[in-house]
Scaffold this motif. Structure first.
Motif, short mmCIF file in Angstrom:
data_model
loop_
_atom_site.label_atom_id
_atom_site.label_comp_id
_atom_site.label_asym_id
_atom_site.label_seq_id
_atom_site.Cartn_x
_atom_site.Cartn_y
_atom_site.Cartn_z
N ASP A 166 0.82 -1.21 0.00
CA ASP A 166 0.00 0.00 0.00
C ASP A 166 0.86 1.27 0.00
OD1 ASP A 166 -2.23 -1.55 -0.02
OD2 ASP A 166 -2.92 -1.03 1.99
N VAL A 167 1.86 1.30 0.87
CA VAL A 167 2.71 2.49 0.96
C VAL A 167 3.57 2.60 -0.30
CG1 VAL A 167 4.55 3.63 2.25
CG2 VAL A 167 2.72 2.45 3.48
N GLY A 168 4.08 1.47 -0.78
CA GLY A 168 4.90 1.49 -1.98
C GLY A 168 4.16 2.02 -3.19
N ALA A 169 2.89 1.67 -3.30
CA ALA A 169 2.09 2.14 -4.44
C ALA A 169 1.93 3.66 -4.39
CB ALA A 169 0.72 1.47 -4.43
N LEU A 170 1.72 4.20 -3.21
CA LEU A 170 1.58 5.65 -3.06
C LEU A 170 2.89 6.37 -3.38
CD1 LEU A 170 -0.56 5.81 0.20
CD2 LEU A 170 -1.32 6.30 -2.13
N VAL A 171 3.99 5.81 -2.94
CA VAL A 171 5.29 6.41 -3.20
C VAL A 171 5.59 6.42 -4.69
CG1 VAL A 171 7.79 6.09 -2.90
CG2 VAL A 171 6.26 5.88 -0.93
N GLU A 172 5.26 5.34 -5.38
CA GLU A 172 5.52 5.25 -6.82
C GLU A 172 4.70 6.27 -7.62
OE1 GLU A 172 4.90 1.28 -8.12
OE2 GLU A 172 6.62 0.46 -7.02
N GLN A 173 3.55 6.64 -7.09
CA GLN A 173 2.68 7.59 -7.79
C GLN A 173 3.07 9.05 -7.51
OE1 GLN A 173 -1.26 6.58 -6.45
NE2 GLN A 173 -1.12 4.49 -7.20
N ALA A 174 4.01 9.28 -6.60
CA ALA A 174 4.38 10.64 -6.22
C ALA A 174 4.99 11.39 -7.40
CB ALA A 174 5.36 10.61 -5.05
N GLN A 190 7.75 14.78 -2.77
CA GLN A 190 6.38 14.27 -2.68
C GLN A 190 6.38 12.78 -2.30
OE1 GLN A 190 7.60 16.07 -5.15
NE2 GLN A 190 6.27 17.85 -5.46
N ALA A 191 7.43 12.06 -2.70
CA ALA A 191 7.53 10.64 -2.34
C ALA A 191 7.70 10.47 -0.84
CB ALA A 191 8.69 10.00 -3.10
N VAL A 192 8.50 11.34 -0.23
CA VAL A 192 8.66 11.29 1.23
C VAL A 192 7.33 11.57 1.91
CG1 VAL A 192 9.83 12.29 3.22
CG2 VAL A 192 11.08 12.00 1.07
N GLU A 193 6.63 12.57 1.43
CA GLU A 193 5.33 12.91 2.02
C GLU A 193 4.32 11.79 1.81
OE1 GLU A 193 4.20 16.73 0.47
OE2 GLU A 193 6.04 17.69 1.17
N ALA A 194 4.37 11.16 0.64
CA ALA A 194 3.46 10.03 0.38
C ALA A 194 3.75 8.89 1.33
CB ALA A 194 3.61 9.57 -1.07
N TYR A 195 5.02 8.66 1.63
CA TYR A 195 5.41 7.62 2.59
C TYR A 195 4.84 7.92 3.97
CZ TYR A 195 8.42 4.40 5.19
OH TYR A 195 8.88 3.39 6.01
N VAL A 196 5.01 9.16 4.40
CA VAL A 196 4.53 9.55 5.74
C VAL A 196 3.01 9.42 5.82
CG1 VAL A 196 4.28 11.49 7.33
CG2 VAL A 196 6.48 11.07 6.21
N ARG A 197 2.32 9.98 4.83
CA ARG A 197 0.86 9.91 4.85
C ARG A 197 0.37 8.48 4.65
NH1 ARG A 197 0.83 15.20 1.99
NH2 ARG A 197 -0.20 16.71 3.36
N GLY A 198 1.04 7.75 3.76
CA GLY A 198 0.60 6.38 3.47
C GLY A 198 0.78 5.45 4.66
N LEU A 199 1.94 5.52 5.30
CA LEU A 199 2.19 4.67 6.46
C LEU A 199 1.23 5.00 7.60
CD1 LEU A 199 3.91 2.49 7.78
CD2 LEU A 199 5.55 4.26 8.44
N THR A 200 1.06 6.29 7.87
CA THR A 200 0.16 6.71 8.94
C THR A 200 -1.28 6.27 8.64
OG1 THR A 200 1.54 8.66 9.32
CG2 THR A 200 -0.65 8.67 10.29
#
Length: 202
Positions: free
Chosen positions: A82-90, A95-105
């Motif tokens: 789930d988190v990886g998919a969000l990071v890849e779409q950044a 934005q990838a760092v932010e996607a990781y933070v938001r996705g993991l949380t």
């Protein structure tokens, strides 16, 4: 040494029925650990929840530890996907760092049962080598931060490891609060964390 019946089963591909049954037991293990903790999780309790005998569970998993390891791997696998998919779409490294933070949380907040498995499985005799202090807990995020530095989105003097560890600890704190207070707004909290991130890295 001759093959045991279990070794022979493990050496061949699982049938669709066997895969479905194993997935059922793993799902029930996640639920039982969430409700009763690792100590309260037993093969008999899982068998009762599935409406089968304990022997039926042992046909697929040699022990409670093996089943809990499978549940832990399932939880971590879903989280990573789930988190990886969000990071890849950044759109970019920052934005990838932010996607990781938001996705993991967001993922952990949406799956409190999984959080309990992650915590409880590490306390039991499961031979799981992952630990809260393991480098694997911060390395992926540190790599994203390093990429943001190299792109010019973050200051070059930022210590990627330190920032990754700090963010990980902050996320753990937000999730702990959300588990204690169901009215706690995790989305807003993640936004606030991202805002702090931007202020400290720009």
């Amino acid at each position: 040494m001759p093959n045991t019946p279990r070794a022979a089963r493990d050496a061949r591909p699982l049938t669709f029925t066997e895969q479905a049954r194993r997935a059922q037991f793993v799902g029930l293990t996640i639920r039982v650990i969430a409700e009763h903790g690792y100590a309260g999780c037993s093969l008999q309790r899982i068998a009762d929840a599935a409406g089968v005998t304990k022997a039926a569970v042992l046909y697929h998993f040699a022990s409670k530890a093996a089943l809990v390891r499978a549940a832990y791997e399932e939880v971590i696998g879903q989280l990573t996907a789930d988190v990886g998919a969000l990071v890849e779409q950044a759109a970019g490294p920052a934005q990838a760092v932010e996607a990781y933070v938001r996705g993991l949380t967001g993922h952990l907040a949406a799956h409190p049962d999984h959080v309990r498995v992650i915590v409880e499985a590490l306390d039991g005799d499961t031979a799981i080598t992952d630990r809260p202090a393991s480098p694997s807990r911060w390395q992926a995020l540190a790599a994203l931060i390093e990429a943001a530095k190299e792109s010019g989105a973050y200051r070059r003097d930022i210590d990627s490891r330190v920032l990754a560890i700090v963010l990980g600890g902050a996320i753990d704190g937000l999730i702990a609060e959300s588990l204690q207070d169901t009215a706690f707004d995790v989305v807003a909290a993640a936004d606030a964390l991202v805002d702090l991130l931007r202020r400290s890295t720009g």
